[in-house]
Design an enzyme around this catalytic site. Structure first.
Site: not given
Length: 502
Positions: A34, A439
């Protein structure tokens, strides 16, 4: 993580979905495995066994739980955070390399012997490349069984099985159901899709903030290749056996995905690339905890947890678009890219919308006359050098590439500086620690937040954000009013900004 038994037990007992995909829990009394968040009553601790992959659990003789469907859980974030041999191998397996080229082909791409690759995967994942690819084929088969009305023979070969017998045996062994039983149980579970379209749900680890993720993709979309239509991002896909289109819609607990493919053998690769594009296997808790420890970033993280890094389905395409976007606005970069697409892209038919072309390949662009490009000389040289290197195979931007080596080769090309290389590293290579210190948008946000603004000083401060500096970049960009930060149609968005972004 699976070796930390106490931690695994706590996750299972609390049904903590954050650990889905990190490890799998097998129960020796039921022979079922599971996901940690399985809704059934947790088994006794003495009956639990933990495995690092679904393939390892399957090899140990466990079948997938019919309730929690562990094979459909998000992938381990480790494969997208790391650049070592195992992580690169896992990304290549997810991209279908073993099914197309076999284990020798996988090893050749990694630069190691097949024996070394097998040994490393077995040591960390408890399963070799063939078993991992088999687990992926089983999941692909279930998707096709449950979401299409294809004959089972077509499903088997589309999922990559060599025979109907191997298909039937694998499906029964993994899911403890026949293919016919799987299809019967799925009736009514999946919404009907248009003929020829596969509709599925892409899971993710919550939280996920869709604003910058889909906003970035929509704001930078190249006409003909990408579009935002009816609340969904759509784009064309160039795939190993053909082409296709993907429609991706943000929903509260999953991403709605519709794939139209010319060859269904490309389904697992298309899914893998869409997940990578949207960074769905990220671990937002780990990112949030680390970035939130910086007092200057903490308010941004608390206000919008779960930001992802928008990536790409085609690294070469993104690298070309990065060069086109050097020193120009987002709108100008889109215009330049659209011209290349119309002139050199491959036409497709899209009955569901306005997609018209595949982005040109590096080989097609390498054949261009540089003088025909309406760019400054330096950018023409940069574009020509890049596409020639990509077409010749001198630079590998694929999912199995070595990030450090690729950065060095990109920096050696004319016209590619730190901004371009880090943009490519962040979105094409998928490096979560890529950082664009030069940037303009990052520097503006840094100034407004009281962070250092010179690239060197900002890089030193950002060392505390490692290995999640690409996510920090998303939070810094999100302080601005550029359209990349908002879903299309958001009343708060502004189209007036010309901040340079990749």
């Amino acid at each position: 993580m699976y070796t930390d038994v106490d931690r695994c037990v706590r996750a299972v007992q609390s049904k903590d979905a954050r650990f889905d995909g990190w490890f799998f829990t097998a129960v020796v009394t039921t022979r079922v495995y599971c996901r940690p968040s399985c809704p059934v009553v947790p088994p006794k601790v003495r009956n639990m066994r933990f495995y690092p992959s679904a393939a390892a659990a399957q090899q140990a003789g466990f079948r997938a739980c019919k309730r929690c469907r562990p094979d459909a859980s998000p992938g381990s974030p480790s494969w997208n955070e790391r650049a070592d041999l195992v992580a690169r191998a896992m990304r290549l397996i997810a991209d279908g390399v073993v099914d197309r080229e076999g284990v020798p082909g996988l090893a050749a791409r990694l630069g190691y012997s097949a024996r070394q690759v097998e040994r490393q995967l077995l040591a960390e994942l408890g399963a070799g490349p063939l078993a991992l690819a088999r687990a992926q084929r089983a999941q692909t088969a279930r998707l096709l069984i449950e979401t299409s009305r294809l004959p089972m023979a077509d499903v088997a070969f589309a999922a990559g099985f060599a025979s109907i017998r191997a298909f039937n045996e694998t499906v029964r062994a993994v899911f403890d159901l026949t293919p016919t039983d799987l299809r019967r149980r799925a009736v009514g579970r999946h919404a009907p899709a248009a003929p020829g379209v596969i509709a599925l749900r892409l899971p993710f680890r919550a939280p996920l903030n869709p604003d910058n993720l889909f906003g970035h993709l929509a704001a930078t979309a190249v006409p003909g290749v990408e579009e935002w239509r009816d609340g969904a991002y759509r784009r064309t896909l160039r795939l190993p056996h053909g082409h296709g289109t993907a429609t991706l819609r943000p929903l509260p607990d999953h991403i709605g995905c519709q794939l139209a493919l010319t060859d269904l053998r490309d389904l697992p690769i298309a899914i893998s690339r869409c997940r990578r594009l949207l960074d769905l296997d990220a671990d937002p808790q780990a990112v949030g905890e680390l970035l939130g420890a910086d007092p200057l970033l903490a308010p941004l993280v608390a206000r919008a947890p779960g930001r992802r890094v928008p990536r790409t389905v085609d690294p070469a395409e993104f690298a070309v678009r990065t060069v086109l976007g050097q020193q120009v606005s987002t709108a100008a970069a889109r215009t330049h890219a659209a011209r290349l697409v119309l002139a050199h892209g491959e036409e497709i038919v899209d009955p569901a919308g306005g997609l018209t072309h595949l982005f040109p390949t590096p080989a097609a662009l390498a054949a261009l006359d540089p003088a025909a490009l309406a760019f400054p000389r330096a950018r023409r040289d940069a574009l020509t050098g890049l596409v020639c290197a990509l077409a010749a195979g001198d630079i590998d931007l694929g999912v199995g590439s070595d990030w450090a080596a690729t950065r060095a080769r990109l920096l050696a090309l004319p016209g590619l500086g730190p901004w371009s290389v880090e943009s490519i590293a962040m979105r094409a290579l998928g490096d979560p620690d890529a950082f664009l210190a030069t940037d303009l948008g990052v520097k503006t946000a840094a100034r407004d937040l009281g962070l250092p603004t010179t690239p060197a000083a900002l890089t030193r401060h950002a060392a505390a954000w490692r290995p999640w500096r690409a996510y920090a970049t998303q939070y810094l960009w999100a302080t601005g009013t550029h359209p990349i930060n908002f879903l299309p149609g958001d009343e708060n968005r502004s189209d007036t900004s010309s901040t340079r972004t990749p």
